[in-house]
Write an enzyme that holds these catalytic residues in place. Structure first.
Site, PDB file in Angstrom:
ATOM      1  N   GLU A 100       0.849  -1.198   0.000  1.00  0.00           N
ATOM      2  CA  GLU A 100       0.000   0.000   0.000  1.00  0.00           C
ATOM      3  C   GLU A 100       0.880   1.242   0.000  1.00  0.00           C
ATOM      4  OE1 GLU A 100      -3.375   1.822   3.007  1.00  0.00           O
ATOM      5  OE2 GLU A 100      -3.361  -0.341   2.648  1.00  0.00           O
ATOM      6  N   ASP A 102       0.195   5.357   0.561  1.00  0.00           N
ATOM      7  CA  ASP A 102      -0.898   6.196   1.066  1.00  0.00           C
ATOM      8  C   ASP A 102      -0.635   7.684   1.022  1.00  0.00           C
ATOM      9  OD1 ASP A 102      -2.283   3.930   1.833  1.00  0.00           O
ATOM     10  OD2 ASP A 102      -1.675   4.052   3.922  1.00  0.00           O
ATOM     11  N   GLU A 104      -3.107  10.451   2.921  1.00  0.00           N
ATOM     12  CA  GLU A 104      -4.313  10.683   3.705  1.00  0.00           C
ATOM     13  C   GLU A 104      -4.294  12.129   4.191  1.00  0.00           C
ATOM     14  OE1 GLU A 104      -5.994   6.776   5.771  1.00  0.00           O
ATOM     15  OE2 GLU A 104      -4.030   7.317   6.560  1.00  0.00           O
ATOM     16  N   HIS A 117      -0.819  12.999   5.653  1.00  0.00           N
ATOM     17  CA  HIS A 117      -0.283  11.786   6.270  1.00  0.00           C
ATOM     18  C   HIS A 117       0.117  10.830   5.155  1.00  0.00           C
ATOM     19  CE1 HIS A 117      -0.430   8.500   9.429  1.00  0.00           C
ATOM     20  NE2 HIS A 117      -0.673   7.781   8.360  1.00  0.00           N
ATOM     21  N   THR A 118       1.347  10.337   5.174  1.00  0.00           N
ATOM     22  CA  THR A 118       1.809   9.377   4.163  1.00  0.00           C
ATOM     23  C   THR A 118       2.280   8.105   4.857  1.00  0.00           C
ATOM     24  OG1 THR A 118       4.120  10.135   4.128  1.00  0.00           O
ATOM     25  CG2 THR A 118       2.558  11.277   2.680  1.00  0.00           C
ATOM     26  N   ASN A 119       2.174   6.986   4.119  1.00  0.00           N
ATOM     27  CA  ASN A 119       2.619   5.714   4.676  1.00  0.00           C
ATOM     28  C   ASN A 119       2.931   4.760   3.520  1.00  0.00           C
ATOM     29  OD1 ASN A 119       3.275   3.788   6.592  1.00  0.00           O
ATOM     30  ND2 ASN A 119       1.236   3.682   7.517  1.00  0.00           N
ATOM     31  N   ARG A 128       5.219   3.215   8.716  1.00  0.00           N
ATOM     32  CA  ARG A 128       6.236   4.068   8.087  1.00  0.00           C
ATOM     33  C   ARG A 128       5.635   5.469   7.825  1.00  0.00           C
ATOM     34  NH1 ARG A 128       7.095  -0.919   5.013  1.00  0.00           N
ATOM     35  NH2 ARG A 128       9.100  -1.853   5.604  1.00  0.00           N
ATOM     36  N   GLU A 129       5.045   6.038   8.828  1.00  0.00           N
ATOM     37  CA  GLU A 129       4.330   7.292   8.650  1.00  0.00           C
ATOM     38  C   GLU A 129       5.267   8.494   8.589  1.00  0.00           C
ATOM     39  OE1 GLU A 129       3.945   5.225  11.251  1.00  0.00           O
ATOM     40  OE2 GLU A 129       1.859   4.520  11.344  1.00  0.00           O
ATOM     41  N   GLY A 198      -5.427  13.693  17.586  1.00  0.00           N
ATOM     42  CA  GLY A 198      -5.493  12.401  18.251  1.00  0.00           C
ATOM     43  C   GLY A 198      -6.873  12.005  18.710  1.00  0.00           C
ATOM     44  N   ARG A 275       8.959   5.456  20.125  1.00  0.00           N
ATOM     45  CA  ARG A 275       8.077   4.434  19.554  1.00  0.00           C
ATOM     46  C   ARG A 275       8.868   3.180  19.211  1.00  0.00           C
ATOM     47  NH1 ARG A 275       5.028   5.246  13.740  1.00  0.00           N
ATOM     48  NH2 ARG A 275       3.874   3.276  13.674  1.00  0.00           N
TER      49      ARG A 275
END
Length: 287
Positions: A100, A102, A104, A117-119, A128-129, A198, A275
């Site tokens: 995928e 992305d 967004e 927002h990309t991934n 992998r944002e 959030g 993270r």
């Protein structure tokens, strides 16, 4: 002449052959997949709109599947108070080990910036944002959002400016999406449990319906057939243009991307040591 082109490209990339394609009519290129009338083709197929209300959002997908391509779409995002909404535009295969790519767009309160927002997912693995503020109002007019996906690179661009690159590092043991054909998808939906601050800011349904608009879809792509082969089509005037199959960023492009990232990137998974306390993903130290 056609057979010569087929043989030539077969030696370069799988079983490709050339054909010209002008893909600006949404009705020819896409199917509305959900929304019960909330997605519409307008202006004889030159414009497509998605809408969201409290009952449902809406979405569409490409008729074709692609194995590599250069995809361009112009979007005008939901204006005003769009908090809680997400407009998603992406390439994806199917299944638990899907690939995928992305875009967004996370809605905002009036006056606050949208978050892009990309991934990238490979074999079902994402995380992998990278997120960006845009340097313009994406609701005031249409802007171009492009994905270049070839055997060497995935490149995200906004109005022709590169913002993110994901390289093929299979030689270093990092999976890269190159075997699964993907469709183009887009949807407008409610995600107020996480999309804006959030999930602190909820969707204001008094502002509904929320509407996102699309026009000027173009592709230079390798279209996957049910027989398991691909054919390359070009929306350019030169049907022999396959330069995108080997396209990457030169030094000028790298500098442009780094300037955008230094000014407008607000989250990078490769910098999130909290993270990834056991160590950053391996591609972060190799690019």
């Amino acid at each position: 002449m056609a057979s010569t082109r087929i043989l030539f490209l077969f030696s370069l990339m799988f079983s490709f052959f050339m054909a010209s394609s002008f893909a600006s009519n949404f009705q020819q290129e896409f199917d509305i997949t959900w929304g019960d009338g909330r997605a519409q083709f307008l202006n004889n197929g030159e414009l497509l709109t998605l809408s969201l209300d409290k009952t449902s959002g809406s979405g569409f997908k490409s008729k074709n599947q692609y194995l590599f391509g250069k995809i361009d779409m112009q979007l005008k995002l939901v204006p005003g108070n769009s908090a809680g909404t997400v407009t998603a535009y992406y390439l994806s295969s199917l299944g638990s080990t899907h690939d995928e790519i992305d875009f967004e767009f996370l809605g905002n309160l009036s006056g606050d910036p949208y978050i892009l927002h990309t991934n990238v997912f490979t074999q079902g693995k994402g995380n992998r944002e990278q997120q960006f503020y845009l340097w313009f109002d994406p609701t005031a007019d249409f802007h171009s959002y492009s994905i270049l996906w070839n055997p060497q690179h995935i490149l995200f661009s906004v109005d022709g400016t590169p913002i993110r690159e994901f390289k093929n590092l299979e030689s270093r043991g990092i999976a890269y999406p190159k075997d699964q054909p993907m469709r183009i998808y887009s949807s407008l939906w409610n995600a107020d449990d996480w999309a804006t601050r959030g999930g602190l800011v909820k969707t204001d349904w008094s502002k509904a319906p929320f509407v996102a608009s699309y026009k000027n879809f173009n592709s230079q792509a390798c279209i996957w057939s049910s027989s398991g082969s691909s054919s390359c089509s070009s929306s350019s005037n030169n049907s022999n243009n396959t330069s995108w199959l080997k396209e990457g960023l030169d030094s000028t492009g790298q500098q442009r991307m780094k300037r955008v990232q230094s000014k407008y990137m607000i989250y990078n998974y490769c910098s999130d040591t909290k993270r990834f306390s056991q160590g950053l993903p391996p591609e972060c130290t190799l690019t």
